[in-house]
Design a protein around this motif. Structure first.
Motif, PDB file in Angstrom:
ATOM      1  N   LEU A 164       0.810  -1.218   0.000  1.00 57.45           N
ATOM      2  CA  LEU A 164       0.000   0.000   0.000  1.00 57.45           C
ATOM      3  C   LEU A 164       0.845   1.270   0.000  1.00 57.45           C
ATOM      4  O   LEU A 164       0.335   2.346  -0.317  1.00 57.45           O
ATOM      5  N   SER A 165       2.119   1.134   0.356  1.00 57.00           N
ATOM      6  CA  SER A 165       2.978   2.323   0.408  1.00 57.00           C
ATOM      7  C   SER A 165       3.571   2.688  -0.951  1.00 57.00           C
ATOM      8  O   SER A 165       4.051   3.803  -1.136  1.00 57.00           O
ATOM      9  N   PHE A 166       3.540   1.758  -1.899  1.00 57.72           N
ATOM     10  CA  PHE A 166       4.125   2.020  -3.203  1.00 57.72           C
ATOM     11  C   PHE A 166       3.168   2.830  -4.083  1.00 57.72           C
ATOM     12  O   PHE A 166       1.945   2.758  -3.935  1.00 57.72           O
ATOM     13  N   SER A 167       3.753   3.594  -5.005  1.00 55.22           N
ATOM     14  CA  SER A 167       2.964   4.277  -6.032  1.00 55.22           C
ATOM     15  C   SER A 167       2.921   3.385  -7.263  1.00 55.22           C
ATOM     16  O   SER A 167       3.893   2.701  -7.583  1.00 55.22           O
ATOM     17  N   TYR A 168       1.793   3.404  -7.963  1.00 58.33           N
ATOM     18  CA  TYR A 168       1.610   2.539  -9.122  1.00 58.33           C
ATOM     19  C   TYR A 168       1.372   3.361 -10.382  1.00 58.33           C
ATOM     20  O   TYR A 168       0.693   4.386 -10.351  1.00 58.33           O
ATOM     21  N   CYS A 169       1.961   2.896 -11.478  1.00 54.51           N
ATOM     22  CA  CYS A 169       1.933   3.639 -12.731  1.00 54.51           C
ATOM     23  C   CYS A 169       0.637   3.398 -13.490  1.00 54.51           C
ATOM     24  O   CYS A 169      -0.263   2.697 -13.028  1.00 54.51           O
ATOM     25  N   SER A 170       0.564   3.968 -14.680  1.00 49.44           N
ATOM     26  CA  SER A 170      -0.676   3.930 -15.452  1.00 49.44           C
ATOM     27  C   SER A 170      -1.032   2.521 -15.925  1.00 49.44           C
ATOM     28  O   SER A 170      -2.190   2.194 -16.097  1.00 49.44           O
ATOM     29  N   SER A 171      -0.026   1.668 -16.144  1.00 49.82           N
ATOM     30  CA  SER A 171      -0.300   0.296 -16.558  1.00 49.82           C
ATOM     31  C   SER A 171      -0.562  -0.544 -15.327  1.00 49.82           C
ATOM     32  O   SER A 171       0.348  -0.891 -14.582  1.00 49.82           O
ATOM     33  N   LEU A 172      -1.835  -0.862 -15.067  1.00 47.41           N
ATOM     34  CA  LEU A 172      -2.222  -1.527 -13.831  1.00 47.41           C
ATOM     35  C   LEU A 172      -2.750  -2.927 -14.088  1.00 47.41           C
ATOM     36  O   LEU A 172      -3.593  -3.424 -13.352  1.00 47.41           O
ATOM     37  N   GLU A 173      -2.259  -3.566 -15.146  1.00 43.17           N
ATOM     38  CA  GLU A 173      -2.693  -4.915 -15.478  1.00 43.17           C
ATOM     39  C   GLU A 173      -1.823  -5.933 -14.739  1.00 43.17           C
ATOM     40  O   GLU A 173      -0.610  -5.996 -14.924  1.00 43.17           O
ATOM     41  N   ILE A 174      -2.452  -6.719 -13.892  1.00 44.02           N
ATOM     42  CA  ILE A 174      -1.760  -7.742 -13.116  1.00 44.02           C
ATOM     43  C   ILE A 174      -1.860  -9.063 -13.871  1.00 44.02           C
ATOM     44  O   ILE A 174      -2.962  -9.562 -14.117  1.00 44.02           O
ATOM     45  N   GLN A 175      -0.714  -9.621 -14.227  1.00 40.94           N
ATOM     46  CA  GLN A 175      -0.699 -10.875 -14.977  1.00 40.94           C
ATOM     47  C   GLN A 175      -0.873 -12.057 -14.019  1.00 40.94           C
ATOM     48  O   GLN A 175       0.021 -12.870 -13.821  1.00 40.94           O
ATOM     49  N   HIS A 176      -2.058 -12.136 -13.448  1.00 40.20           N
ATOM     50  CA  HIS A 176      -2.360 -13.176 -12.467  1.00 40.20           C
ATOM     51  C   HIS A 176      -3.868 -13.263 -12.323  1.00 40.20           C
ATOM     52  O   HIS A 176      -4.600 -12.414 -12.853  1.00 40.20           O
TER      53      HIS A 176
END
Length: 311
Positions: A164-176
């Motif tokens: 939860l502390s990390f920032s996430y980029c525009s590509s939010l597709e989880i390969q799972h």
């Protein structure tokens, strides 16, 4: 919404493992069948051990906790995967992703320590049978189970706080097909290298320490079995340990393959396949292994079925 290519509260997309081809539809149906068997099998194990007073022993108390953990583990991943597949909506919120991460990591960690406690139980039962009531008391079993849950939960809180502390980029597709921390880290805009090293150390502790306890316990069991003069005693010892060793092999083999390999050797396809094995298939196999190879569990099941027919 923050500026740049980051989002304050991202919505992730679970790419899943199934498309809508006839083959994938069939495989999805198989997974639902496995989920049903695992759900019913583990629920039955917990219920049987709770209702049958002859199963109120330390070994079966530990087994009931293993079934409870397996039940929660498969319910953490499969229902959301099935909902996404059937609805065509593959999104999951940050809160939903965090919930999956917490329960998934906590349950995996708790099972690691619980399997070590079960190995110790079998060691005492075979090598020190006369002292078994003293060395493996009900109080000790409760403490071991509580410790397993607490240690697993602490691991889950640590991993969740980092995720939860990390920032996430525009590509939010989880390969799972669920929010696995290993699949989530590549989406972060933050440098996660320090966390990945710390995560590896935690995995070593959570896997290697319990495995060491299991190896030591069963090496002593093996020596004791080899000294047994009676073939009947050897058979009973082998029967009572083989079920647990089968579960340990299935669980730890898959977990070590995923979490103790260098990151450079990982592929998304391999991780998804192995994760599906020990989060979907193993929870189904565990109650089958213990019920089919355990006379007392089979007896309790037949007794419960007879009572059901008489009611």
């Amino acid at each position: 919404m923050e500026s740049g290519n980051q989002t304050f509260s991202p919505v992730f997309v679970l790419l899943g493992i199934f498309g809508h081809s006839p083959t994938h539809t069939f495989l999805f149906t198989v997974v639902l069948g496995i989920f049903t068997v695992a759900f019913l099998g583990n629920s039955a194990m917990v219920l049987l051990i709770y209702l049958d007073t002859q199963l109120h022993t330390p070994m079966y108390f530990l087994l009931s906790q293993l079934s409870l953990m397996d039940l929660m583990l498969i319910c953490t991943t499969v229902p959301k995967m099935a909902f996404n597949y059937l609805s065509g909506r593959n999104s999951i919120s940050l809160a939903g992703c965090g919930t999956q991460i917490f329960f998934y990591v906590s349950l995996l960690g708790a099972e690691c320590f619980l399997l070590a406690a079960m190995a110790y139980d079998r060691y005492v039962a075979i090598c020190h049978p006369l002292r078994y009531p003293v060395l493996v008391s009900q109080k000790l079993c409760v403490l071991l189970v509580v410790a397993s849950w607490i240690l697993g939960s602490l691991d889950g809180v640590f991993v969740l706080a980092a995720a939860l502390s990390f920032s996430y980029c525009s590509s939010l597709e989880i390969q799972h097909f669920f929010c696995d921390i290993a699949a989530l880290l590549p989406l972060s805009c933050t440098d996660t290298s320090a966390f990945e090293r710390l995560l590896f150390i935690c995995c070593v502790v959570m896997l290697i320490l319990p495995v060491s306890v299991i190896i030591v316990s069963y090496s002593r069991v093996l020596r004791a079995v080899l000294r047994m003069g009676s073939g009947e005693s050897w058979r009973k010892a082998f029967t009572t340990c083989s079920s647990h060793l089968s579960v340990v092999g299935l669980y730890y083999g898959a977990a070590m393959f995923v979490y103790l390999r260098p990151a450079s050797t990982h592929t998304a396809e391999q991780d998804v396949t192995v994760s599906a094995f020990y989060t979907i298939l193993t929870p189904m196999l565990n109650p089958l292994i213990y019920s089919l190879r355990n006379r007392e569990v089979s007896r309790a099941l037949r007794k419960l079925l007879r009572m059901g027919r008489l009611m």
